[in-house]
Design an enzyme around this catalytic site. Structure first.
Site, PDB file in Angstrom:
ATOM      1  N   THR A 133      50.233  41.521  44.253  1.00  0.00           N
ATOM      2  CA  THR A 133      49.590  40.270  43.808  1.00  0.00           C
ATOM      3  C   THR A 133      49.985  39.927  42.372  1.00  0.00           C
ATOM      4  O   THR A 133      50.419  38.809  42.073  1.00  0.00           O
ATOM      5  CB  THR A 133      48.056  40.425  43.892  1.00  0.00           C
ATOM      6  OG1 THR A 133      47.706  40.815  45.219  1.00  0.00           O
ATOM      7  CG2 THR A 133      47.351  39.136  43.527  1.00  0.00           C
ATOM      8  N   TYR A 173      46.632  57.914  44.290  1.00  0.00           N
ATOM      9  CA  TYR A 173      46.119  56.578  43.946  1.00  0.00           C
ATOM     10  C   TYR A 173      44.861  56.678  43.092  1.00  0.00           C
ATOM     11  O   TYR A 173      43.933  57.410  43.415  1.00  0.00           O
ATOM     12  CB  TYR A 173      45.769  55.776  45.208  1.00  0.00           C
ATOM     13  CG  TYR A 173      45.186  54.405  44.883  1.00  0.00           C
ATOM     14  CD1 TYR A 173      46.013  53.325  44.628  1.00  0.00           C
ATOM     15  CD2 TYR A 173      43.801  54.213  44.786  1.00  0.00           C
ATOM     16  CE1 TYR A 173      45.490  52.077  44.298  1.00  0.00           C
ATOM     17  CE2 TYR A 173      43.268  52.965  44.451  1.00  0.00           C
ATOM     18  CZ  TYR A 173      44.128  51.898  44.215  1.00  0.00           C
ATOM     19  OH  TYR A 173      43.606  50.674  43.872  1.00  0.00           O
ATOM     20  N   LEU A 221      48.892  34.407  45.943  1.00  0.00           N
ATOM     21  CA  LEU A 221      49.985  35.274  45.469  1.00  0.00           C
ATOM     22  C   LEU A 221      50.296  36.431  46.409  1.00  0.00           C
ATOM     23  O   LEU A 221      51.380  37.003  46.344  1.00  0.00           O
ATOM     24  CB  LEU A 221      49.645  35.812  44.070  1.00  0.00           C
ATOM     25  CG  LEU A 221      49.690  34.766  42.949  1.00  0.00           C
ATOM     26  CD1 LEU A 221      48.993  35.299  41.694  1.00  0.00           C
ATOM     27  CD2 LEU A 221      51.121  34.362  42.618  1.00  0.00           C
ATOM     28  N   GLY A 268      41.980  31.615  33.060  1.00  0.00           N
ATOM     29  CA  GLY A 268      42.832  30.537  33.566  1.00  0.00           C
ATOM     30  C   GLY A 268      42.124  29.195  33.467  1.00  0.00           C
ATOM     31  O   GLY A 268      42.716  28.194  33.034  1.00  0.00           O
ATOM     32  N   SER A 312      48.316  43.294  29.991  1.00  0.00           N
ATOM     33  CA  SER A 312      47.035  43.843  29.534  1.00  0.00           C
ATOM     34  C   SER A 312      47.339  45.077  28.696  1.00  0.00           C
ATOM     35  O   SER A 312      48.366  45.736  28.906  1.00  0.00           O
ATOM     36  CB  SER A 312      46.193  44.253  30.742  1.00  0.00           C
ATOM     37  OG  SER A 312      45.084  45.017  30.324  1.00  0.00           O
ATOM     38  N   SER A 330      39.095  30.206  37.542  1.00  0.00           N
ATOM     39  CA  SER A 330      38.151  31.221  37.050  1.00  0.00           C
ATOM     40  C   SER A 330      38.571  31.730  35.670  1.00  0.00           C
ATOM     41  O   SER A 330      39.745  31.647  35.290  1.00  0.00           O
ATOM     42  CB  SER A 330      38.137  32.387  38.055  1.00  0.00           C
ATOM     43  OG  SER A 330      37.261  33.407  37.640  1.00  0.00           O
ATOM     44  N   GLY A 331      37.598  32.252  34.957  1.00  0.00           N
ATOM     45  CA  GLY A 331      37.851  33.039  33.746  1.00  0.00           C
ATOM     46  C   GLY A 331      38.822  32.432  32.752  1.00  0.00           C
ATOM     47  O   GLY A 331      38.687  31.284  32.325  1.00  0.00           O
ATOM     48  N   GLY A 334      45.665  31.005  38.910  1.00  0.00           N
ATOM     49  CA  GLY A 334      44.290  31.482  38.724  1.00  0.00           C
ATOM     50  C   GLY A 334      43.479  30.510  37.888  1.00  0.00           C
ATOM     51  O   GLY A 334      42.699  30.899  37.021  1.00  0.00           O
TER      52      GLY A 334
END
Ligand SMILES: NC(=O)c1ccc[n+]([C@@H]2O[C@H](COP(=O)([O-])OP(=O)(O)OC[C@H]3O[C@@H](n4cnc5c(N)ncnc54)[C@H](OP(=O)(O)O)[C@@H]3O)[C@@H](O)[C@H]2O)c1
Length: 306
Positions: A135, A184, A88, A46, A162, A43-44, A40
């Site tokens: 993922t 879900y 992934l 990573g 997290s 972006s962000g 990753g």
């Protein structure tokens, strides 16, 4: 001083805290000669991790869903950065990535498993598994287990978990209904995937014990990145405001994973969970060894059937 300012200003045993940035936690470190693989990378957190670690001299092997995305990002990380495709959700892509990294014939000093998706509004399946679980966990499981023998003698695996690992179902990993045929919710499924990242880090740490290699997990904080792209419009609309008031910045968000990845104080530390650049306590389920071992076995079975 306000409570928020107090929390933000607090530093832990490491000398770093909530407000520390990736640049601060790596200040003065010479990472030349180190190879750091990051998922990753485009972006962000990573991207910021790769940017700072490459500035400290590390050679970044930057993984993104496509070679093009990886190459665009890696152009910012020095002439020796290596872009590699790693989608992934596609086991073939992950396996090809493993081969590409191994072909570099360079020991991997850090494997920073940073990529992730969050809170898909509808239940989505990939290879029969819930998409976030597949993922965030299974994709990284294939990557890490495929690269274990490429890790350097003191190689570190860092899993992005997290604080949301505590959003997992009440039973923790819901082995009887892993893909949420019933019940879900976007957050529960994200929580389960992040609990899986943490349990995997600990199960891996048990397997690496005595080898000099380590595995840890981190909570980066709450940061306004592209991670919220699947969230309801109303939430996305207020994110910049919430971010300005109370979230971490991206440089602050990347600090904990950079700390776990390269700081000398973490050498030899394994099976731990870090938040705000310090060791932290994680949920009861995340410390359940039997759950971690069962997850490992189930993950192997899923991968074997792909
Ligand atoms: N931001 C937060 O508040 C927060 C809080 C706790 C934990 N985290 C964790 O921190 C990590 C980094 O997130 P971020 O905030 O930096 O989010 P981000 O900006 O959305 O970055 C996520 C990265 O993961 C990549 N990615 C997504 N799906 C992928 C797939 N199927 N295959 C390969 N790569 C994939 C994205 O690639 P594309 O751009 O191509 O989609 C992107 O590079 C995640 O694991 C997240 O769960 C973040």
């Amino acid at each position: 001083m306000s409570l928020v300012a107090l929390i933000k200003g607090r530093r832990g045993e490491s000398g770093f805290g909530y407000a520390s940035t990736a640049a601060e936690v790596t200040e003065g470190l010479d990472l030349s000669g180190r190879t750091i693989v990051i998922t990753g990378v485009n972006s962000g957190l990573g991207y910021e991790s790769a940017r700072v670690l490459s500035q400290r001299g590390a050679r970044v092997v930057g993984l993104a869903r496509t070679t093009e995305k990886a190459a665009v990002a890696c152009a910012d990380f020095g002439a020796d950065a290596v872009p590699v495709a790693c989608e992934l959700s596609d086991p073939q892509s992950v396996r090809a990535c493993v081969e590409a990294v191994r072909a570099l014939q360079t020991p991997v000093d850090v494997l920073l498993c940073n990529a992730g998706i969050m809170a898909l509004p509808e239940r989505t399946l990939i290879h029969g598994q819930e998409a976030q679980f597949f993922t965030n966990h299974i994709g990284h499981f294939i990557l890490v287990t495929g690269l274990l023998d490429a890790l350097s003698d003191e190689g570190r695996v860092v899993m992005l978990s997290s604080g949301a690992h505590s959003w997992a179902p009440d039973v923790g990993i819901h082995f009887d209904d892993l893909s949420f045929e019933s019940g879900y919710t976007p957050n529960k499924a994200y929580g389960q995937s992040k609990l899986a990242n943490l349990l995997f880090a600990r199960a891996l740490a048990r397997r690496l014990a005595g080898s000099g290699k380590t595995a840890n997990a981190v909570h980066p904080g709450v940061i306004n990145t592209n991670l919220g792209r699947h969230m309801p419009l109303a939430v996305r609309a207020i994110a910049p405001i919430a971010s300005a008031i109370g979230f971490k910045s991206i440089p602050q968000g990347a600090a904990t994973q950079c700390y776990a990845a390269v700081h000398p104080a973490v050498a030899g530390v394994s099976g731990e969970y870090f938040a705000d650049c310090n060791q932290a306590r994680s949920s009861r389920h995340s410390r359940d060894e039997a759950m971690g071992e069962r997850l490992w076995t189930v993950s192997e079975e899923i991968v074997a059937a792909l």
